[in-house]
Design an enzyme around this catalytic site. Structure first.
Site, short mmCIF file in Angstrom:
data_model
loop_
_atom_site.label_atom_id
_atom_site.label_comp_id
_atom_site.label_asym_id
_atom_site.label_seq_id
_atom_site.Cartn_x
_atom_site.Cartn_y
_atom_site.Cartn_z
N HIS A 155 22.21 15.74 -24.85
CA HIS A 155 20.75 15.61 -24.89
C HIS A 155 20.17 16.94 -24.46
O HIS A 155 20.85 17.76 -23.82
CB HIS A 155 20.26 14.46 -24.01
CG HIS A 155 20.70 14.53 -22.57
ND1 HIS A 155 20.10 15.35 -21.64
CD2 HIS A 155 21.71 13.90 -21.90
CE1 HIS A 155 20.70 15.19 -20.47
NE2 HIS A 155 21.69 14.33 -20.59
N TYR A 212 35.98 5.67 -19.92
CA TYR A 212 35.80 4.70 -18.83
C TYR A 212 36.66 3.48 -19.15
O TYR A 212 36.44 2.83 -20.17
CB TYR A 212 34.32 4.29 -18.73
CG TYR A 212 33.38 5.49 -18.83
CD1 TYR A 212 32.99 6.20 -17.71
CD2 TYR A 212 32.90 5.92 -20.09
CE1 TYR A 212 32.16 7.31 -17.81
CE2 TYR A 212 32.07 7.02 -20.20
CZ TYR A 212 31.71 7.72 -19.06
OH TYR A 212 30.88 8.81 -19.18
N GLU A 264 30.37 16.89 -17.37
CA GLU A 264 29.09 17.25 -18.00
C GLU A 264 28.69 18.66 -17.59
O GLU A 264 28.61 18.98 -16.40
CB GLU A 264 28.01 16.26 -17.55
CG GLU A 264 26.62 16.64 -18.04
CD GLU A 264 25.58 15.55 -17.77
OE1 GLU A 264 25.75 14.78 -16.79
OE2 GLU A 264 24.61 15.46 -18.54
N ASP A 313 27.40 12.51 -10.86
CA ASP A 313 26.49 12.97 -11.92
C ASP A 313 25.14 13.20 -11.26
O ASP A 313 24.41 12.25 -10.97
CB ASP A 313 26.41 11.90 -13.01
CG ASP A 313 25.47 12.27 -14.15
OD1 ASP A 313 24.67 13.22 -14.00
OD2 ASP A 313 25.52 11.59 -15.19
N GLU A 319 28.69 16.16 -22.52
CA GLU A 319 29.17 15.25 -21.48
C GLU A 319 29.97 14.07 -22.02
O GLU A 319 29.54 12.91 -21.92
CB GLU A 319 27.98 14.72 -20.66
CG GLU A 319 26.80 14.21 -21.48
CD GLU A 319 25.72 13.59 -20.61
OE1 GLU A 319 26.06 12.77 -19.75
OE2 GLU A 319 24.55 13.92 -20.81
N ASP A 349 0.81 -1.22 0.00
CA ASP A 349 0.00 0.00 0.00
C ASP A 349 0.85 1.27 0.00
O ASP A 349 0.39 2.34 0.39
CB ASP A 349 -0.96 0.00 1.20
CG ASP A 349 -0.23 -0.08 2.52
OD1 ASP A 349 1.01 -0.30 2.51
OD2 ASP A 349 -0.88 0.07 3.58
N ASP A 404 21.61 18.81 -14.79
CA ASP A 404 22.30 17.54 -15.06
C ASP A 404 23.79 17.85 -15.20
O ASP A 404 24.25 18.22 -16.28
CB ASP A 404 21.73 16.92 -16.35
CG ASP A 404 22.32 15.55 -16.65
OD1 ASP A 404 23.03 15.00 -15.79
OD2 ASP A 404 22.06 15.02 -17.76
N HIS A 442 28.92 6.36 -25.25
CA HIS A 442 27.59 6.99 -25.17
C HIS A 442 27.62 8.29 -25.94
O HIS A 442 28.69 8.79 -26.33
CB HIS A 442 27.20 7.24 -23.71
CG HIS A 442 28.17 8.09 -22.94
ND1 HIS A 442 28.20 9.46 -23.03
CD2 HIS A 442 29.16 7.75 -22.06
CE1 HIS A 442 29.15 9.95 -22.22
NE2 HIS A 442 29.75 8.93 -21.63
N HIS A 491 16.35 14.07 -19.79
CA HIS A 491 16.56 13.83 -21.23
C HIS A 491 15.34 14.42 -21.91
O HIS A 491 14.33 13.74 -22.12
CB HIS A 491 16.71 12.34 -21.54
CG HIS A 491 17.93 11.73 -20.91
ND1 HIS A 491 18.13 10.39 -20.78
CD2 HIS A 491 19.03 12.32 -20.36
CE1 HIS A 491 19.30 10.16 -20.19
NE2 HIS A 491 19.85 11.32 -19.92
N HIS A 494 25.43 4.49 -15.66
CA HIS A 494 24.30 4.91 -14.83
C HIS A 494 24.28 4.12 -13.51
O HIS A 494 23.27 3.54 -13.14
CB HIS A 494 22.97 4.77 -15.59
CG HIS A 494 22.77 5.87 -16.60
ND1 HIS A 494 21.74 5.88 -17.50
CD2 HIS A 494 23.47 7.01 -16.82
CE1 HIS A 494 21.83 6.98 -18.25
NE2 HIS A 494 22.87 7.67 -17.87
N ARG A 548 33.87 11.41 -16.40
CA ARG A 548 32.88 12.12 -17.23
C ARG A 548 32.84 13.57 -16.74
O ARG A 548 32.92 13.82 -15.54
CB ARG A 548 31.49 11.47 -17.11
CG ARG A 548 30.41 12.22 -17.89
CD ARG A 548 29.16 11.37 -18.14
NE ARG A 548 28.41 11.00 -16.96
CZ ARG A 548 28.41 9.83 -16.38
NH1 ARG A 548 29.19 8.86 -16.84
NH2 ARG A 548 27.67 9.57 -15.31
N1 GLY Z 1 22.42 11.99 -15.70
C1 GLY Z 1 22.15 11.22 -16.85
C2 GLY Z 1 22.81 11.77 -18.03
O1 GLY Z 1 23.83 12.42 -17.89
O2 GLY Z 1 22.35 11.67 -19.11
MN MN Z 2 24.26 13.44 -16.12
MN MN Z 3 23.21 14.11 -19.18
#
Ligand code: GLY
Ligand code: MN
Ligand code: MN
Length: 465
Positions: free
Chosen positions: A379, A407, A426, A292, A403, A71, A303, A375, A386, A275, A424
């Site tokens: 975005h 890796y 970003e 991140d 970004e 619940d 982000d 990747h 996103h 992720h 990374r």
């Molecule tokens: N935080 C997810 C991305 O960088 O797309």
């Molecule tokens: Mn991110």
């Molecule tokens: Mn991102």
């Protein structure tokens, strides 16, 4: 700056922490007067109407309440299109937008109608206040509103429209009103268009209005403060979740209602998982920490990623890889100009990564870079992390991320001195008529800037176990 020695009693430190953050404007309430206005939302409905075909209707469904277990529900999150068009933050609602005048059963004309939950004082004592039909008129400025219960009996012949626009709902089973809509539509399927509305909304949401940019800037500024505080506090022996907790403490205490997505805080080998969200590992001396994170403020998300050495000092290998990612990002940001293809930042960043990984002997051919940079680079950013957008040429007043990352997991096909390095960087970038504006420049990014910040005292160190 307030200096506190290691011997300062913890309770005093916590008091100072609260005092420090309240001084710096941290204790804002959700009821700040900077919500999007009803004029904003009605303007967005009008903009959508302009994109719609003659004799068409667009139907939107609010977000649904999802069960977590037994619940207990997940916290409600409004469907971003629904929020963009109405400002309503409730489930069980349906919005109809008509291109042309629609005559209601009482003979009055309208070009929109909102169905939403009826007020229910008993239920409101359990789950909070509802807006109701009257609130919709006065607060949201939508003059034609009815209770959701009335939707089933609502007299509308969908087959009298040339087009019925809607977006298919993934969790149809939970949504009574979507099912009612589907049964009303069953005679009119020939007119149904489940494609165009996505395109219209992408077109609108890609280009931010000033008041949206104000909220994006606020979400990013809160996020910068969170990352900076964690950078100052982190040291070997602490955990990934300590960094996550510090960042999210700052988010909440600065008025962010939520995170835009689960915080990704990965140290050492976890820095190589794109992720990674479990954030449980104990951090050790040589770990790099990928952080991140993004605050969500009045629906709009930041982000931002920074990667920093847990012990406050980059090793030679970490610095070399870091600076490749830094330069790749700079090349990507330089492409954030109107008229450039959406993929131009990715192409520019990839070229830097390929050339420099080959120079270090980590790869032998350019295409091998995919092993370590696997990747996309950008975005859109907005109500969704996103966000919706057309992915065509870049346009002024849109916000995209840049970004790149490298890796190198343990066991990779290169010298083992590189293993376990995941980096990374970003930033959130506003496309303007001229030069790109890096909205997240408020958090340090060069090796020297990061090392200097990490030497500073954090009030969170007082809370160490
Ligand atoms: N935080 C997810 C991305 O960088 O797309
Ligand atoms: Mn991110
Ligand atoms: Mn991102």
């Amino acid at each position: 700056m307030i200096f506190i020695s290691n011997k300062t009693p913890k309770i005093f430190g916590v008091f100072l922490l609260v005092y420090f953050f309240s001084l710096s404007g941290f204790s804002q309430s959700l009821y700040d007067n900077d919500l999007l206005t009803k004029e904003f939302h009605s303007g967005r409905r009008e903009a959508l109407r302009k994109l719609m075909d003659d004799s068409s209707v667009a139907v939107f469904f609010s977000g649904i309440i999802k069960t977590r277990s037994n619940d207990v529900d997940y916290e409600f999150h409004q469907d971003p299109n629904f929020y963009y068009l109405t400002g309503l933050n409730e489930s069980n609602a349906i919005l109809l937008i008509f291109k042309n005048e629609f005559i209601l059963s009482d003979g009055s004309p309208t070009n929109e109608i909102l169905f939403l939950q009826d007020r229910n004082p008993k239920m409101e004592r359990w789950t909070g206040k509802l807006l109701g039909v009257d609130g919709t008129k006065s607060i949201l400025g939508i003059q034609n509103a009815a209770t959701s219960d009335a939707f089933d009996d609502f007299k509308i012949q969908f087959n009298s429209f040339k087009k019925v626009n809607y977006i298919e709902q993934k969790h149809a089973g939970y949504n009574l009103y979507y099912e009612q809509f589907q049964s009303k539509l069953s005679n009119a399927k020939i007119n149904a268009d489940t494609y165009s509305l996505k395109e219209y909304m992408a077109k609108l949401r890609e280009i931010k209005l000033k008041e949206e940019l104000d909220l994006v800037r606020k979400a990013i500024s809160i996020t910068c403060d969170g990352i900076k505080e964690a950078m100052k506090a982190i040291e070997p022996g602490m955990h990934e979740y300590d960094a996550e907790a510090i960042v999210e403490y700052v988010f909440k205490s600065k008025g962010a209602e939520d995170v835009g997505y689960p915080s990704i805080v990965g140290g050492g080998e976890n820095s190589c998982i794109l992720h990674y969200e479990s954030n449980r590992k104990k951090l050790v001396e040589m770990d790099m920490l990928v952080s991140d994170v993004g605050a969500e403020y009045h629906g709009y998300s930041a982000d931002v990623t920074r990667t920093y050495p847990v012990n406050g000092k980059f090793s030679e290998e970490q610095k070399l890889i870091y600076n490749i990612v830094y330069d790749a990002q700079a090349a990507g940001i330089a492409k954030c100009k109107p008229g450039e293809d959406f993929r131009a930042p990715h192409k520019a960043a990839t070229e830097v990564v390929q050339k420099r990984l080959m120079e270090l002997g980590i790869i032998k051919t350019p295409s091998e870079s995919m092993k370590y940079f696997f990747h996309g680079t950008s975005h859109y950013l907005g109500l969704d992390v996103h966000d919706e957008g057309t992915h065509g040429r870049l346009q002024p007043n849109s916000v995209i991320t840049v970004e790149p990352g490298i890796y190198i997991p343990f066991g990779s096909d290169c010298d083992e001195k590189w293993w376990g390095i995941g980096i990374r960087i970003e930033d959130d970038v506003l496309i303007t008529e001229t030069e790109p504006e890096v909205l997240s420049a408020c958090v340090p990014k060069t090796v020297d800037e990061i090392e200097a910040l990490m030497k500073q005292e954090s009030l969170f160190n007082l809370m160490k176990k």
